[in-house]
Design a protein around this motif. Structure first.
Motif, PDB file in Angstrom:
ATOM      1  N   ASN A  46      73.417   9.549   8.184  1.00 38.86           N
ATOM      2  CA  ASN A  46      74.176   8.742   9.149  1.00 38.86           C
ATOM      3  C   ASN A  46      73.290   7.716   9.838  1.00 38.86           C
ATOM      4  N   LYS A  47      72.152   8.192  10.306  1.00 41.31           N
ATOM      5  CA  LYS A  47      71.268   7.305  11.055  1.00 41.31           C
ATOM      6  C   LYS A  47      70.680   6.225  10.146  1.00 41.31           C
ATOM      7  N   TYR A  48      70.280   6.610   8.939  1.00 42.87           N
ATOM      8  CA  TYR A  48      69.680   5.647   8.022  1.00 42.87           C
ATOM      9  C   TYR A  48      70.682   4.553   7.657  1.00 42.87           C
ATOM     10  N   SER A  49      71.947   4.930   7.537  1.00 44.58           N
ATOM     11  CA  SER A  49      72.985   3.946   7.205  1.00 44.58           C
ATOM     12  C   SER A  49      73.085   2.862   8.268  1.00 44.58           C
ATOM     13  N   LEU A  50      72.845   3.224   9.520  1.00 47.99           N
ATOM     14  CA  LEU A  50      72.906   2.248  10.606  1.00 47.99           C
ATOM     15  C   LEU A  50      71.791   1.213  10.511  1.00 47.99           C
ATOM     16  N   TYR A  51      70.638   1.629  10.015  1.00 45.86           N
ATOM     17  CA  TYR A  51      69.468   0.742   9.972  1.00 45.86           C
ATOM     18  C   TYR A  51      69.224   0.140   8.589  1.00 45.86           C
ATOM     19  N   GLU A  52      69.986   0.585   7.598  1.00 43.53           N
ATOM     20  CA  GLU A  52      69.685   0.234   6.208  1.00 43.53           C
ATOM     21  C   GLU A  52      69.634  -1.277   5.968  1.00 43.53           C
ATOM     22  N   ASP A  53      70.638  -1.995   6.439  1.00 46.66           N
ATOM     23  CA  ASP A  53      70.672  -3.448   6.226  1.00 46.66           C
ATOM     24  C   ASP A  53      69.498  -4.135   6.922  1.00 46.66           C
ATOM     25  N   GLU A  54      69.198  -3.666   8.117  1.00 44.46           N
ATOM     26  CA  GLU A  54      68.102  -4.240   8.891  1.00 44.46           C
ATOM     27  C   GLU A  54      66.763  -3.993   8.200  1.00 44.46           C
ATOM     28  N   ILE A  55      66.592  -2.782   7.666  1.00 41.39           N
ATOM     29  CA  ILE A  55      65.354  -2.431   6.954  1.00 41.39           C
ATOM     30  C   ILE A  55      65.189  -3.305   5.714  1.00 41.39           C
ATOM     31  N   ARG A  66      51.779 -12.407   2.742  1.00 42.14           N
ATOM     32  CA  ARG A  66      50.666 -11.602   3.272  1.00 42.14           C
ATOM     33  C   ARG A  66      51.167 -10.576   4.293  1.00 42.14           C
ATOM     34  N   ALA A  67      52.345 -10.835   4.852  1.00 44.17           N
ATOM     35  CA  ALA A  67      52.906  -9.918   5.852  1.00 44.17           C
ATOM     36  C   ALA A  67      53.749  -8.809   5.219  1.00 44.17           C
ATOM     37  N   GLU A  68      53.755  -8.747   3.884  1.00 46.20           N
ATOM     38  CA  GLU A  68      54.595  -7.755   3.205  1.00 46.20           C
ATOM     39  C   GLU A  68      54.204  -6.333   3.596  1.00 46.20           C
ATOM     40  N   GLN A  69      55.238  -5.516   3.861  1.00 50.66           N
ATOM     41  CA  GLN A  69      55.066  -4.092   4.151  1.00 50.66           C
ATOM     42  C   GLN A  69      55.969  -3.306   3.217  1.00 50.66           C
ATOM     43  N   SER A  70      55.609  -2.076   2.939  1.00 53.93           N
ATOM     44  CA  SER A  70      56.463  -1.240   2.089  1.00 53.93           C
ATOM     45  C   SER A  70      57.763  -0.952   2.834  1.00 53.93           C
ATOM     46  N   ILE A  71      58.828  -0.766   2.045  1.00 55.70           N
ATOM     47  CA  ILE A  71      60.124  -0.470   2.663  1.00 55.70           C
ATOM     48  C   ILE A  71      60.079   0.859   3.407  1.00 55.70           C
ATOM     49  N   GLN A  72      59.242   1.784   2.930  1.00 60.74           N
ATOM     50  CA  GLN A  72      59.117   3.083   3.600  1.00 60.74           C
ATOM     51  C   GLN A  72      58.514   2.923   5.000  1.00 60.74           C
ATOM     52  N   LYS A  73      57.510   2.082   5.122  1.00 55.54           N
ATOM     53  CA  LYS A  73      56.840   1.866   6.407  1.00 55.54           C
ATOM     54  C   LYS A  73      57.791   1.206   7.401  1.00 55.54           C
ATOM     55  N   ILE A  74      58.554   0.244   6.910  1.00 56.54           N
ATOM     56  CA  ILE A  74      59.527  -0.437   7.774  1.00 56.54           C
ATOM     57  C   ILE A  74      60.593   0.558   8.249  1.00 56.54           C
ATOM     58  N   ALA A  75      61.040   1.423   7.327  1.00 54.95           N
ATOM     59  CA  ALA A  75      62.065   2.416   7.668  1.00 54.95           C
ATOM     60  C   ALA A  75      61.567   3.386   8.743  1.00 54.95           C
ATOM     61  N   CYS A  79      63.715   3.472  11.950  1.00 52.46           N
ATOM     62  CA  CYS A  79      64.669   4.582  11.907  1.00 52.46           C
ATOM     63  C   CYS A  79      64.027   5.937  12.204  1.00 52.46           C
ATOM     64  N   GLY A  80      62.740   6.067  11.877  1.00 51.74           N
ATOM     65  CA  GLY A  80      62.052   7.343  12.082  1.00 51.74           C
ATOM     66  C   GLY A  80      61.789   8.074  10.789  1.00 51.74           C
ATOM     67  N   PHE A  81      62.471   7.663   9.709  1.00 48.84           N
ATOM     68  CA  PHE A  81      62.248   8.279   8.398  1.00 48.84           C
ATOM     69  C   PHE A  81      62.805   7.352   7.319  1.00 48.84           C
ATOM     70  N   TYR A  82      62.425   7.647   6.070  1.00 47.96           N
ATOM     71  CA  TYR A  82      62.900   6.866   4.921  1.00 47.96           C
ATOM     72  C   TYR A  82      63.678   7.779   3.984  1.00 47.96           C
ATOM     73  N   LEU A  83      64.807   7.280   3.484  1.00 45.46           N
ATOM     74  CA  LEU A  83      65.607   8.021   2.514  1.00 45.46           C
ATOM     75  C   LEU A  83      65.754   7.194   1.242  1.00 45.46           C
ATOM     76  N   ASP A  84      65.317   7.769   0.117  1.00 46.13           N
ATOM     77  CA  ASP A  84      65.606   7.069  -1.137  1.00 46.13           C
ATOM     78  C   ASP A  84      66.971   7.534  -1.647  1.00 46.13           C
ATOM     79  N   GLU A  85      67.383   7.011  -2.779  1.00 46.42           N
ATOM     80  CA  GLU A  85      68.733   7.262  -3.284  1.00 46.42           C
ATOM     81  C   GLU A  85      69.024   8.747  -3.464  1.00 46.42           C
ATOM     82  N   LYS A  86      68.035   9.518  -3.940  1.00 41.70           N
ATOM     83  CA  LYS A  86      68.260  10.932  -4.235  1.00 41.70           C
ATOM     84  C   LYS A  86      68.171  11.829  -2.990  1.00 41.70           C
TER      85      LYS A  86
END
Length: 704
Positions: A46-55, A66-75, A79-86
């Motif tokens: 639920n929480k990840y869905s709220l931030y998904e578009d922003e992430i 040069r400012a690129e960050q991994s999607i996991q780090k941004i999440a 959001c406090g955590f990262y969720l992949d598809e599985k």
């Protein structure tokens, strides 16, 4: 989501989970953590869905630069955590039955933890799902299906409440074992309301599943403060409970850390005089602590060690006063503490007495509250809540202690357990606030209750009218049917009707006269922003008059209601013809149930209105001037002369507040009303017993 909707959701989820536990043959002790893990997965999704578009937007914006960050780090940052598809809930919910759901859950949990800080590693349940799957391959899919009913827009606050609800129920089913990690929410709530941790560092050296921290977060949200203004530090000796507490922090998005330590032996936060707030429910009456473990630790020795003179063995007599010393020494110069102790600690003698004497003389003891028995899942004896305030020594309260005896303030949950309602908590906390001179807080609470009263009374006129229509319709339908069926009665039925005098009873039925309900203009137009004591008391007087009128109507209705129900039941057996369509055309099938529902809805509404009026009068009758005053049997401010000279440093509230004289305060009219209600209740039970007796006799005749 309203409180009623949340309660229904919680009950449904628990019933579903508990049913599967029963059919799967799994103990609650083995079932609790995995179920809480599934709740976490739904919350995370639920929480990840709220931030998904922003992430995703931020990730794509800086991708390749040069400012690129991994999607996991941004999440993690957003959001406090990262969720992949599985790791998404829908993926797990819709997993093909050919795959092991336990295996996929474990992989999802590992993937979530992979990107977390070290302090949140290895806290989510993983292998326990294989044990559940062994008991039945359909159990986990059914659980996921049940928890999918949690709304997709449910916030962290809703999840926190569901989480606490499940923790409480698991503790209740597990008894002693469950109580080790859970302190009843209402007790924690009162502690939080009393010490008000708006900002700073909060310490709980016996944190269990982290309930003190969660209620602190809820308190901040309700008072419009930021959760980021607090940092929580917990200590817990049981490894599995540490994981529960860390999951609780994640669910409630709280900053802080939980460490697995033995608080007697380790001091990971260097706690001496470091914390703004201390809250705890430590284990009671522990006997096995060695003196060598604590004798050189200032956290425990500042006021003296609880060890009897002349004893040469390496044992502390009782650890209760080790905890009390730890709480006192962990506070900074303005710190406040609230914690649970057994009643016996308030009057303990020998070395405990000497420690208590030093603590009391230091001036930090602010409030002592004796709570009802059966509030905890592990002990039935009443306990006491202690409150320290280091800044009190610089106030006029320096040589005073407020004692509250709240043993008679509670709501019964079941035969063996009690709790405080939210209003019990607020009313008791208000006593402390008035003692502290916070009159405005009292008036604000009264204003809130007035608002709730106004809201609860909405629609009452419509319910009265609806009941009148239901009643009148049933009377008319029965009388119409009686006339329409005259020509179709056989000789035997006529004899039965004559013998039962049912026709005379039907003829005596009358419709309800026009209702003259109270005008609600003054109630509806009352300005709740007016925080003036006399104006608020005038509102309560008017509210009481209106409720008295409603009660008169209900009492008038009551006798006629039961009479009509009895006549309907007789008619259903004696008057109704077999295979008769007229009965159905008059809407008479189950008409008694419809009338009962209408009457019960009306009575429930009035009880709801009464509830808020009772809370208003509970406060206003006790504190009519909106200022603190001693109340016999409830509260008393004791001076130094009293708690030192007269009672020799006893901190037992019962010694100070006295016993309230039993007085039902019922007028003759109120007594008559009460007795009528009791008589009607007895009458209804007797009728049910009579019907059951007839059924038993009928079954007996058929069998023999």
């Amino acid at each position: 989501m309203t409180n009623k909707e949340l309660k229904e959701l919680e009950d449904n989820l628990w019933a579903s989970a508990n049913r599967l536990r029963a059919t799967g043959g799994i103990k609650s002790a083995d079932y609790a953590v995995p179920v809480l893990g599934i709740i976490f997965l739904k919350f995370a999704d639920n929480k990840y869905s709220l931030y998904e578009d922003e992430i995703l937007k931020e990730y794509l914006k800086n991708k390749g630069s040069r400012a690129e960050q991994s999607i996991q780090k941004i999440a993690i940052k957003k959001c406090g955590f990262y969720l992949d598809e599985k790791s998404r809930y829908d993926y797990l919910l819709n997993l093909p039955t050919s795959q092991s759901l336990a295996k996929v859950i474990k992989e999802a949990m590992e993937d979530i933890e992979k990107y977390q800080d070290e302090k949140f590693q290895d806290i989510l349940p993983k292998d326990a799902y294989f044990d559940i799957e062994k008991n039945g391959s359909d159990i986990l899919p059914e659980l996921f299906k049940s928890f999918s009913s949690i709304p997709a827009n449910a916030s962290g606050d809703i999840f926190g409440k569901i989480y606490e609800y499940f923790l409480g129920n698991f503790a209740l089913t597990e008894g002693q074992k469950g109580g080790e990690f859970f302190t009843p929410t209402s007790v924690v709530r009162f502690i939080v309301e009393s010490i008000e941790p708006y900002s700073g560092r909060i310490f709980d050296p016996a944190c269990g599943s982290g309930g003190m921290f969660v209620q602190s977060a809820n308190f901040l949200q309700e008072t419009k403060h930021e959760k980021n203004d607090i940092y929580v530090c917990g200590q817990e000796n049981e490894a599995s409970t540490v994981k529960l507490a860390k999951m609780n922090l994640l669910v409630n998005n709280l900053k802080g850390e939980i460490k697995k330590v033995n608080s007697y032996e380790e001091n990971p936060y260097d706690s001496f005089e470091k914390f703004d707030f201390v809250m705890a429910n430590p284990p009671f009456n522990v006997k096995g602590v060695k003196e060598a473990t604590v004798k050189n630790d200032l956290r425990f020795t500042a006021y003296g060690l609880p060890k009897n003179k002349g004893k040469k063995d390496d044992k502390i007599t009782d650890a209760n006063y080790l905890w009390i010393s730890l709480f006192a020494t962990s506070l900074n110069e303005t710190g406040r503490a609230g914690f649970v102790m057994p009643n016996s600690a308030s009057d303990a003698r020998n070395s405990e007495y000497e420690i208590r004497k030093k603590i009391v003389d230091s001036g930090i003891v602010d409030v002592m509250v004796t709570i009802p028995s059966n509030m905890f899942f592990t002990v039935t004896l009443p306990a006491t809540l202690w409150f320290f305030d280091k800044s009190k020594v610089k106030t006029p309260r320096k040589d005073k202690i407020l004692f509250i005896d709240a043993r008679n303030v509670y709501k019964q949950i079941d035969r063996a357990h009690r709790e405080w309602s939210e209003e019990n908590v607020q009313n008791l906390a208000t006593i402390t606030r008035l003692y502290h001179g916070e009159t405005n807080r009292y008036l604000e609470l009264i204003s809130k209750y007035i608002s709730n009263f106004k809201e609860s009374i909405n629609g009452i006129d419509e319910l009265f009218e609806s009941y009148k229509i239901s009643y009148d319709t049933l009377v008319n339908s029965l009388q119409t049917y009686e006339k329409a069926s005259v020509s179709k009665r056989d000789k035997k039925q006529k004899e039965l009707l004559t013998e039962s005098k049912l026709l005379e009873k039907l003829a005596s039925l009358k419709q309800i006269e026009s209702l003259k309900l109270p005008v609600l203009n003054e109630i509806e137009s009352f300005d709740t922003t007016i925080l003036e004591n006399e104006t608020q008391k005038n509102f309560t007087t008017k509210a009481s008059e209106i409720l008295e009128k409603y009660d008169e109507y209900i009492q008038e209705f009551n006798d006629d209601f039961h009479k009509l129900i009895d006549i309907y039941k007789q008619s259903d057996k004696t008057l109704k013809l077999k295979a008769d369509s007229i009965w159905s055309k008059q809407n008479l099938p189950k008409a008694d149930k419809n009338l009962e529902e209408s009457f019960n809805t009306l009575k429930d509404k009035i009880q709801d209105i009464k509830y808020w009026k009772e809370n208003l009068t509970w406060l206003q009758d006790k504190f009519p001037n909106a200022t603190y005053q001693d109340i016999e049997g409830l509260c008393k401010v004791a001076s130094k002369d009293e708690y030192v000279d007269e009672h020799d440093y006893s901190l037992n509230a019962g010694r100070y507040v006295g016993v309230a004289l039993e007085d039902d305060s019922l007028s003759q009219k109120e007594f008559q009303k009460l007795m009528k209600e009791k008589h009607n209740e007895l009458r209804k039970l007797n009728l049910e017993a009579s019907e059951l007796e007839k059924l038993i006799e009928q079954n007996f005749q058929e069998v023999f």
